[in-house]
Design a protein around this motif. Structure first.
Motif, PDB file in Angstrom:
ATOM      1  N   LEU A 171      31.456  48.069  33.804  1.00 25.10           N
ATOM      2  CA  LEU A 171      31.092  49.481  33.612  1.00 25.10           C
ATOM      3  C   LEU A 171      30.419  50.035  34.868  1.00 25.10           C
ATOM      4  CD1 LEU A 171      29.830  49.070  29.973  1.00 25.10           C
ATOM      5  CD2 LEU A 171      31.720  50.558  30.673  1.00 25.10           C
ATOM      6  N   PHE A 172      29.665  49.209  35.574  1.00 21.19           N
ATOM      7  CA  PHE A 172      29.058  49.630  36.839  1.00 21.19           C
ATOM      8  C   PHE A 172      30.090  49.696  37.964  1.00 21.19           C
ATOM      9  CE2 PHE A 172      24.569  47.792  35.758  1.00 21.19           C
ATOM     10  CZ  PHE A 172      24.242  48.963  35.089  1.00 21.19           C
TER      11      PHE A 172
ATOM     12  N   PHE B 119      14.017  42.599  26.098  1.00 21.89           N
ATOM     13  CA  PHE B 119      15.019  43.657  25.958  1.00 21.89           C
ATOM     14  C   PHE B 119      16.319  43.097  25.406  1.00 21.89           C
ATOM     15  CE2 PHE B 119      12.394  44.979  29.692  1.00 21.89           C
ATOM     16  CZ  PHE B 119      11.774  46.044  29.082  1.00 21.89           C
ATOM     17  N   ASP B 120      17.276  43.961  25.152  1.00 26.64           N
ATOM     18  CA  ASP B 120      18.581  43.473  24.722  1.00 26.64           C
ATOM     19  C   ASP B 120      19.226  42.735  25.886  1.00 26.64           C
ATOM     20  OD1 ASP B 120      18.555  44.137  22.049  1.00 26.64           O
ATOM     21  OD2 ASP B 120      19.205  46.191  22.412  1.00 26.64           O
TER      22      ASP B 120
ATOM     23  N   TYR C  92      29.129  44.519  31.484  1.00 29.34           N
ATOM     24  CA  TYR C  92      28.259  45.559  32.032  1.00 29.34           C
ATOM     25  C   TYR C  92      28.575  45.828  33.508  1.00 29.34           C
ATOM     26  CZ  TYR C  92      25.528  44.856  27.741  1.00 29.34           C
ATOM     27  OH  TYR C  92      25.123  44.763  26.446  1.00 29.34           O
TER      28      TYR C  92
ATOM     29  N   ARG D  52      14.842  54.510  43.146  1.00 30.35           N
ATOM     30  CA  ARG D  52      15.973  55.134  42.442  1.00 30.35           C
ATOM     31  C   ARG D  52      16.160  54.482  41.074  1.00 30.35           C
ATOM     32  NH1 ARG D  52      19.347  55.080  46.761  1.00 30.35           N
ATOM     33  NH2 ARG D  52      20.510  53.226  46.200  1.00 30.35           N
ATOM     34  N   HIS D  53      15.746  53.234  40.954  1.00 29.31           N
ATOM     35  CA  HIS D  53      15.881  52.523  39.686  1.00 29.31           C
ATOM     36  C   HIS D  53      14.583  52.556  38.867  1.00 29.31           C
ATOM     37  CE1 HIS D  53      19.976  50.780  40.072  1.00 29.31           C
ATOM     38  NE2 HIS D  53      19.770  51.116  41.331  1.00 29.31           N
ATOM     39  N   GLY D  54      13.687  53.452  39.253  1.00 30.55           N
ATOM     40  CA  GLY D  54      12.517  53.697  38.403  1.00 30.55           C
ATOM     41  C   GLY D  54      11.410  52.667  38.488  1.00 30.55           C
ATOM     42  N   ALA D  55      11.361  51.901  39.574  1.00 32.47           N
ATOM     43  CA  ALA D  55      10.311  50.892  39.676  1.00 32.47           C
ATOM     44  C   ALA D  55       9.022  51.496  40.222  1.00 32.47           C
ATOM     45  CB  ALA D  55      10.758  49.743  40.567  1.00 32.47           C
TER      46      ALA D  55
ATOM     47  N   LYS E 130       8.479  47.436  35.122  1.00 30.45           N
ATOM     48  CA  LYS E 130       9.507  47.413  36.163  1.00 30.45           C
ATOM     49  C   LYS E 130       8.782  47.705  37.458  1.00 30.45           C
ATOM     50  CE  LYS E 130      12.691  50.518  35.552  1.00 30.45           C
ATOM     51  NZ  LYS E 130      13.916  51.175  35.045  1.00 30.45           N
TER      52      LYS E 130
ATOM     53  N   GLU F  22      24.073  47.970  45.613  1.00 30.21           N
ATOM     54  CA  GLU F  22      23.744  49.255  46.252  1.00 30.21           C
ATOM     55  C   GLU F  22      23.135  49.042  47.632  1.00 30.21           C
ATOM     56  OE1 GLU F  22      21.363  51.978  43.849  1.00 30.21           O
ATOM     57  OE2 GLU F  22      22.631  51.567  42.113  1.00 30.21           O
TER      58      GLU F  22
ATOM     59  N   LYS G  31      23.336  45.297  40.247  1.00 34.24           N
ATOM     60  CA  LYS G  31      23.713  46.629  40.743  1.00 34.24           C
ATOM     61  C   LYS G  31      22.845  46.991  41.957  1.00 34.24           C
ATOM     62  CE  LYS G  31      25.584  50.895  40.241  1.00 34.24           C
ATOM     63  NZ  LYS G  31      25.561  51.357  41.620  1.00 34.24           N
TER      64      LYS G  31
ATOM     65  N   GLU H  94      21.373  45.292  35.940  1.00 36.54           N
ATOM     66  CA  GLU H  94      20.788  46.265  36.868  1.00 36.54           C
ATOM     67  C   GLU H  94      20.367  45.586  38.167  1.00 36.54           C
ATOM     68  OE1 GLU H  94      17.828  48.894  35.275  1.00 36.54           O
ATOM     69  OE2 GLU H  94      17.558  49.922  37.192  1.00 36.54           O
TER      70      GLU H  94
ATOM     71  N   ILE I 186      21.093  43.544  30.009  1.00 41.29           N
ATOM     72  CA  ILE I 186      21.065  44.898  30.578  1.00 41.29           C
ATOM     73  C   ILE I 186      20.190  44.917  31.843  1.00 41.29           C
ATOM     74  CG2 ILE I 186      20.824  47.355  30.097  1.00 41.29           C
ATOM     75  CD1 ILE I 186      21.009  46.809  27.142  1.00 41.29           C
TER      76      ILE I 186
ATOM     77  N   ILE J  65      12.089  43.101  36.523  1.00 38.64           N
ATOM     78  CA  ILE J  65      11.966  43.775  35.236  1.00 38.64           C
ATOM     79  C   ILE J  65      11.403  42.760  34.245  1.00 38.64           C
ATOM     80  CG2 ILE J  65      13.192  44.943  33.366  1.00 38.64           C
ATOM     81  CD1 ILE J  65      15.365  45.676  35.462  1.00 38.64           C
TER      82      ILE J  65
END
Lengths: 430, 430
Positions: A252-253, A123-124, A249, A27-30, A89, A138, A134, A131, A127, A119
């Protein structure tokens, strides 16, 4: 010792659990990768601190010196460096090996599954780190394991704390591993180990004690950012600044309710360089207990920006952050819960048993079951020439097969099959 | 050496392949089990004949003497005996280890997957054996690997042949492993190995040659049942009788077209006691070639009625028959085919990329992606505060993500999301 066979009921539960974890990772694109169970010994050496002694080594039978992998993180870093990958990822679900003292009742084995999501890339800030948290949130929510908290800290904050408390840099790592015991033993014991075994001054230990017993949220981060000493330490300031961003962050999650910034969290492994975290399940023994009791870590991870560079001939770094789900402990919990519920997990997926009510009908069974298999239907039959119908229906009940496809002499003559619902005993000819 | 990492594209192809195999095993009602990669050394010793030298041993670091499993059959037999199970249909997909000379271009590795399906228990003859062959037929057909043939023989028939040709019983196993080379080298070479290395008389070798070059179907079975010598040999007679029954069942399954009763098939392993089989892919080089050329074995198995008893303190036997799918060779073929087709396998399953077209919208992306994840939607975003929209859409094209969910200032103000189909560039506000 410390390993086990998984009989079908356990294998089925494990498949269910692993597929929940993997579907979160997807679901997280790995993307999935796979690496050998065997690694060169030199790859593993010097990556696990004191725990290096727990590595299984293979006998020298000629050729390369090999060992069994100790985790999935070091092989991942080796893979990235070897293939010059700077951005990825990936998830990896596989067994790892540790010559530890097994405590099998608490789900601690010498061979066990790890489920890792990482990951890699520049990156910035924070972030990807957010994840990872998160994902832990989950998975633990999906699995309905009860209340949990995810403790977060940063190796740079700990280093800053040690520095401002007057600990020499050479003692940071030993001090770290002592602090890490605070979730299991009271501060007094940790203090005496620091002063005794680790050779810190009593004053330094006391000052460390003031910091590492703190935990909280954004308010605590703000307070420490104002702390007259810590705010003067470069590493601590960086770590606290990133921690603040992380909390933004996570807000926001919508998951800060389960996150605790906890200065006692240190994590054992050498390779962490930034954010570290660990999820623990809480057990509210009864409503009078004020502080929920921790029943142990079920996920952990952190940032390791230096590990990939250790495998690159030119030392080129690839920043990484990742999480490992402690599947064995979760498995133990789910297994106990399943046992308590009395629910029986089916170990096969068979949809229909092909049965015959009279003798000399094996050819009819073989023909019908072959048609069903070819049509993609999950079907079984008893491996007897002339089984009793009752035995065949009993087999359905024992193994949870919902339907029986019955061909008798009459059905053969009429060119039909009698389909029986095992539970309701309803039958239709078709 | 002889091991490899699987990057995402290979891992995805492997997952697809393994899931096809596992779904066939489940279609036949098998339950999964899992056993440790580590076995006691003594468990593996004396089970693999000459190949015992290929077993990986662990260094003696104190405690038990361990080795890496060499196949999944011996651990299965050990599992049955240890748990006193006399009746089980199981599958097991896992890695095994052999210190062999790797030939990686032909899919031969030192660490490789095996996919095993076995039926243990005392049943009416040849029904489980026929199912194993049906499984091989289903898997090779499903995977569309091209034409194939499944060679079948019986260790008892081979023993009978050796006996009537005047080979002393002590030389049955060496003679067996020599006969097994007939698929790779011509009879003359096999004969000279028999007479030279294995010390058989030239007369015995010549008589063996007459038998082991035979292959056919029911007609050949009938002929050998009438053979004046073989028909006098108890083992051969039993084997031929069962072979006839097997062909009857395979006829009912409708698969005899791909089955060849082949007296040259011997199989290397010590533990087989009855039916043995091996599937090979055929490659019709061009239409002028009369005999199809074999490109190697992709599945094999047989009956091993004595193995479980070797692990039982009282020697109690549990008859077993099983099949192992040679997944690595099949994987090599599928990989080459995929490469030739130019088709690019997606390595992730991401459905939607959450994107923003202006700066300072990271919070909007984090909020939206969090909602999507919580709703079970596979979503990614770039780990940058302010990525360019073009870069975000480019990422979708590179990785095959079909949709982009775009939130800009206007969408935020209107409380909507713009959903863009990456391929067609169509957009809808929702």
């Amino acid at each position: 010792q410390g390993t086990r066979d998984h009989p079908p009921a356990q294998a089925a539960l494990r498949e269910r659990l692993l597929s929940a974890v993997v579907s979160c990772f997807k679901r997280h694109g790995a993307a999935a990768i796979d690496t050998p169970v065997l690694e060169l010994r030199e790859t593993l050496m010097g990556k696990y601190g004191e725990d290096t002694k727990l590595i299984y080594e293979l006998q020298d039978q000629g050729g390369e010196l090999l060992a069994l992998r100790y985790d999935l993180t070091v092989p991942f870093a080796r893979y990235l460096a070897m293939n010059k990958i700077t951005n990825m990822k990936r998830y990896h679900v596989a067994k790892v090996y540790r010559r530890d003292n097994p405590a099998t009742t608490r789900g601690r084995y010498r061979e066990f599954y790890q489920c890792d999501f990482d990951i890699a890339g520049q990156f910035d800030p924070m972030i990807p780190d957010a994840e990872c948290l998160k994902i832990v949130h989950e998975i633990l929510s999906d699995l309905q394991l009860g209340d949990f908290v995810i403790k977060v800290n940063d190796r740079r904050i700990l280093s800053g704390v040690f520095a401002v408390c007057g600990v020499p840099e050479s003692k940071f790592i030993p001090a770290c591993s002592t602090v890490d015991k605070l979730d299991k033993v009271p501060w007094e014991e940790v203090r005496s180990e620091m002063v005794g075994e680790k050779g810190l001054s009593p004053e330094a230990a006391d000052r460390i004690g003031e910091y590492v017993q703190l935990h909280g949220g954004l308010d605590l981060i703000e307070r420490l950012l104002q702390d007259p000493q810590l705010s003067q330490n470069k590493l601590a300031k960086e770590g606290l600044g990133d921690m603040k961003l992380l909390f933004e962050y996570l807000t926001l999650f919508g998951i800060t309710g389960k996150i605790s910034f906890d200065l006692s969290l240190a994590r054992g492994l050498d390779y962490y360089t930034g954010v570290i975290f660990e999820a623990v399940l809480l057990q509210q023994e009864n409503e009078h207990v004020e502080e929920p009791v921790s029943v142990g870590s079920v996920a952990g991870g952190g940032r390791y920006d230096g590990l990939v560079g250790m495998f690159d001939p030119k030392g080129r770094k690839v920043p990484c952050v990742g999480v490992s789900i402690g599947i064995e402990r979760i498995f133990s919990i789910l297994e106990q819960r399943l046992e308590a519920s009395g629910e029986k997990l089916r170990t096969t997926e068979t949809q229909v048993l092909v049965a015959t009510p009279q003798k000399h009908l094996l050819p009819a069974r073989l023909k019908l079951i072959s048609e069903l298999w070819d049509a993609g239907i999950k079907a079984e039959m008893l491996y007897k020439k002339d089984p009793k119908l009752l035995k065949q229906l009993q087999y359905c009940e024992d193994t949870g097969i919902p339907l029986a496809a019955i061909v008798g002499e009459q059905e053969l003559a009429d060119g039909v099959v009698k389909l029986r619902d095992v539970a309701t005993r309803e039958e239709v000819r078709m």
